[in-house]
Design an enzyme around this catalytic site. Sequence first.
Site, PDB file in Angstrom:
ATOM      1  N   GLU A 230      -4.278   0.370  -0.995  1.00 37.86           N
ATOM      2  CA  GLU A 230      -5.470   1.194  -1.225  1.00 37.86           C
ATOM      3  C   GLU A 230      -5.386   2.466  -0.390  1.00 37.86           C
ATOM      4  O   GLU A 230      -5.070   2.415   0.797  1.00 37.86           O
ATOM      5  CB  GLU A 230      -6.706   0.373  -0.845  1.00 37.86           C
ATOM      6  N   ASP A 232      -7.892   5.249   0.703  1.00 35.90           N
ATOM      7  CA  ASP A 232      -9.273   5.733   0.737  1.00 35.90           C
ATOM      8  C   ASP A 232      -9.274   7.240   0.952  1.00 35.90           C
ATOM      9  O   ASP A 232      -9.056   7.721   2.066  1.00 35.90           O
ATOM     10  CB  ASP A 232     -10.057   5.039   1.855  1.00 35.90           C
ATOM     11  N   HIS A 246      -4.278   2.311   3.480  1.00 37.86           N
ATOM     12  CA  HIS A 246      -4.194   0.865   3.709  1.00 37.86           C
ATOM     13  C   HIS A 246      -2.980   0.318   2.953  1.00 37.86           C
ATOM     14  O   HIS A 246      -3.093  -0.102   1.798  1.00 37.86           O
ATOM     15  CB  HIS A 246      -5.434   0.148   3.164  1.00 37.86           C
TER      16      HIS A 246
END
Length: 456
Positions: A230, A232, A246
């Site tokens: 991920e 962000d 991540h």
Amino acid sequence: MVRLFAALSFASLVLGQQVGTNTAEKHPSMPMQVCTAQGSCTKQSTSVVLDSNWRWTHVTTGYTNCYNGNSWNTTACPDGKTCAQNCAIDGADYEKTYGITSPSSGALKLQFVKTNDNGKNIGSRVYLMASDTKYRMFDLLNKEFTFDVDVSKLPCGLNGAVYFSEMDEDGGLSKFPTNKAGAKYGTGYCDSQCPTDIKFINGEANVEGWGGSANDANSGSGKYGTCCAEMDIWEANLDAAAYTPHPCKVTGQTRCEGVDCGNGSDRYSGMCDKDGCDFNSFRMGDQSYYGTGMTVDTSKPFTIVTQFETDDGTDTGNLKQINRFYVQGSKVIPNSVVSVQGMDPVNHISDDFCKQQKEAFGDNNYFATVGGIAQMGKQLTKMVLVLSVWDDHAVSMNWLDSNYPTDGDPSKPGIARGRCDATAGDPKVVEAAHPDAYVIYSNIKLGALNSTFAAN
């Protein structure tokens, strides 16, 4: 950080895998642009689809709910596979039920609380679509991603999030035969938190070991989680903001159980780096950079530019660092500079930044253990764009905009993340005080470095 998305606050709207026919599914338009140079951009006819976790699920032969409150219908769902066969998800009325509207071309407004015929909907999560049945896939290496945002009506305790997850292009339709809905109905979600509150994973209901949430009457968690890398790009409200890579040990959407999910004491043993390596200007020492009337003035709309710089300047190179700019009132605003003892005064995310940050804050550098910036780069080549608004039933969003942990000394480096009161994000408080809160995303662009915004 911590992500628990609120499902609808009425029991009839939850996730399933077959397809119902009561409401036609029509994806709201949200066109984006692809740029090769400044002023040279091409429009793409993209749209958005609502995540299946927010949808009405009923038995395929009628209207009986497959899930009530935070419990499964044990008759329809005695086990995961049977439940997937028995239950169907339907199309969505985006505006009337969920408060998802398009105030102008290329813009999307997500309302926090929407009162509807069945009660209230809390928050939402949508994905960008390339077609009616496939997500729009992004390769971000050696490129920049840009969008406009208005967080002026998004108070403390809420999160208007824009991020990328390494999901399957068709939502798992071809990979899992029991998933008949696919991307058209928003299936196949995953992220670095390996969420266990997703009701269907890998085409099966997450019924085994399911237990209702202690503080959310419409949510729970099961035996399995759904993991993937991920990025962000933007987790923010009007008082605090962070961007955070991540990485994960696994590639693509992967179901987890036990230690691999990284829950509780296993946090630093799981498939993914749940902490990530965040750049929050307040936490990094500049407490006058982001907020109402500040350098980036959150009382007005602004543009966010995120660049993914490779070591050799090519689309196939290794990710070197992640840069951030803002544009507001035709002025390009560089990211804030780190002002933390023991850290270099930089304004980007790199392996060196992450190593120094973890040491300065006394945090576990699981980011490096999982593979750091290089691993994140490998996973940026096949990403799905996620747009959402949510409140936090786990820790009231304190990790983003207040002191975290809440009993920590705010004078200690890394504890203070924003000016918000620790109780402001309590779901009972924020849902009652700010039902009309919203965020507006618009003007999405992807392009070569320095192609999507005008430098002054």
